[in-house]
Design an enzyme around this catalytic site. Sequence first.
Site, PDB file in Angstrom:
ATOM      1  N   ASP A   1       0.814  -1.223   0.000  1.00  0.00           N
ATOM      2  CA  ASP A   1       0.000   0.000   0.000  1.00  0.00           C
ATOM      3  C   ASP A   1       0.845   1.269   0.000  1.00  0.00           C
ATOM      4  O   ASP A   1       0.661   2.166   0.834  1.00  0.00           O
ATOM      5  CB  ASP A   1      -0.931   0.018   1.217  1.00  0.00           C
ATOM      6  CG  ASP A   1      -1.733  -1.263   1.366  1.00  0.00           C
ATOM      7  OD1 ASP A   1      -2.082  -1.857   0.341  1.00  0.00           O
ATOM      8  OD2 ASP A   1      -1.995  -1.665   2.519  1.00  0.00           O
TER       9      ASP A   1
ATOM     10  N   GLU B   1     -11.369   0.321  -3.834  1.00  0.00           N
ATOM     11  CA  GLU B   1     -10.915   0.856  -2.548  1.00  0.00           C
ATOM     12  C   GLU B   1      -9.701   1.755  -2.813  1.00  0.00           C
ATOM     13  O   GLU B   1      -9.409   2.106  -3.941  1.00  0.00           O
ATOM     14  CB  GLU B   1     -10.567  -0.298  -1.597  1.00  0.00           C
ATOM     15  CG  GLU B   1      -9.643  -1.328  -2.204  1.00  0.00           C
ATOM     16  CD  GLU B   1      -9.517  -2.602  -1.379  1.00  0.00           C
ATOM     17  OE1 GLU B   1      -9.600  -2.530  -0.146  1.00  0.00           O
ATOM     18  OE2 GLU B   1      -9.314  -3.671  -1.990  1.00  0.00           O
TER      19      GLU B   1
END
Length: 532
Positions: free
Chosen positions: A17, A187
């Site tokens: 991420d 997302e």
Amino acid sequence: MPAGLIHNPVLPGFHPDPSIVRVADTYYVATSTFEWLPGVPVHRSADLAHWEPAGHILDRPDLVDLRGVADSAGVWAASLSYHDGLFWLAYSIVRTTGHPFKDVDNYLITAPSVEGPWTAPVFLNSSGFDPSLFHDEDGRTWLLNIQWDARDGRPSFAGIVLQEYDREQRRLTGRPRTILTHEELVEGPNVYRREGWYYLMLAHGGTGWNHGILMARSRSLDGPYELDPHGNLMTTRHTWQAPLLKAGHGELVETPEGEWYIAHLASRPVDTEDGPRSILGRETCIEKIVWTDDGWPRLEHGGTEPRVTVPGPLPATAAPAVAPAAGGAERDDFDATTLDGSWCTLRVPADPSWLSLTDRPGQLRLSGRQSLHSRFEQSLVARRLNSVRCEARTVVDFRPDHFTQAAGLICWYDTSTYFYLRVTHEAARGRILGLVENDAGAYREHPATDVDVDGWPAIHLRARFDAADLRLSASPDGLCWQDIGPVLDASRLSDDYGDALRFTGAFVGLCAQDLNGTRRPAYFDHFELKDR
């Protein structure tokens, strides 16, 4: 001057991420840490190719409390930005995973430097994870995150929501607005403004083999957004052969010369009889971006797969001398008074009550605490694996007097899955050394592997990784080694093993347990982790 080359992954091992930002001539990348502390490591670079550690952001108890969080819960997808002379970090703490609920709180902290000091956290909301901030040209700041829907029969991902953040009041204001929904899972939202358009970047299709990145755009921040007709900006969902798979969850950055790059995650799985498995977890990579004449971003090489070698930004500079990007020095002789930044602990920070580098100078003391299945007070320190062909070594001085006490070398994924080469005590034999494993929750000791070590002058422990094979061995002198147990399946220490959600990659490290609560100490003379 021609550009240099970027070699992916730029941050090997568990660095998922990635959130990237440029401040003047320096780039910063922050990555997720889930149940590991200290939280959110930051690396910096002058050229996108060579990275050095810049510390951890969540390194104080008031910033993060992970006691009791589930495996692969904790700190998810922190997003770093820079605006008005401050670094801003939005981050989630997820306490419940699985279906149907996600108990999650989102927070914001700021600092004048990436090294801190960081402010006390501001609570934002609990509607869903993956928060990010967008600082618009008019001076207003906005929060984006996904809306989670736990209702029976409804899609769990109920869209991307937008809400204004009042910087004076330090709180959200107005009502959240849903700016995009999608029939597939989306997302990791991030907004960018370019040439009159608002671009919404989305992680798409989950974080596994179907992962990818979608783009949408609008003339207005709150939409409506149109999806890129090209489809995924980046994905490897159509292939098993690319060297970098699971590509997705990215953020854009513009260079001083107006070039664009994306920091994204990807994995380098090993092949097994049961298919590919990502022992190293999700790693940080960099890819170059160009813009079409009609204003959509594309990977510079024209496809959707990330590359191992990428042209760096202009103008190229001489490669700076930097510290190791991810794994720390090969050998730690524990000569310092505090652990270096490559070491991680589970759910609670290191403190003198259970970890010391001064009791015996040049040795690490771990006081035994709770079991390897505890989500509260484990005495465990570990480093990320950043190669699947590597070797870890240590020497332990441990004098247990009860079967409830153990210490040794741990090859770890999470509380459900590990291999443990440990010293313990048996009444009729004294100190014994043997293998313990937990296989997706199936705990097993291997008494046939136990070796009497009471007479050993020292206890050397070794773990050798060779792709999907793991061999554990021990020695009384560090020269003559004997295998402990069979060749083990290292691919179990991967994101892709078992049925549970798993996000954290493999670690190797040191630990001690004392289930009687007497905190029996174990002393480790050194720790070495090197490629083979």
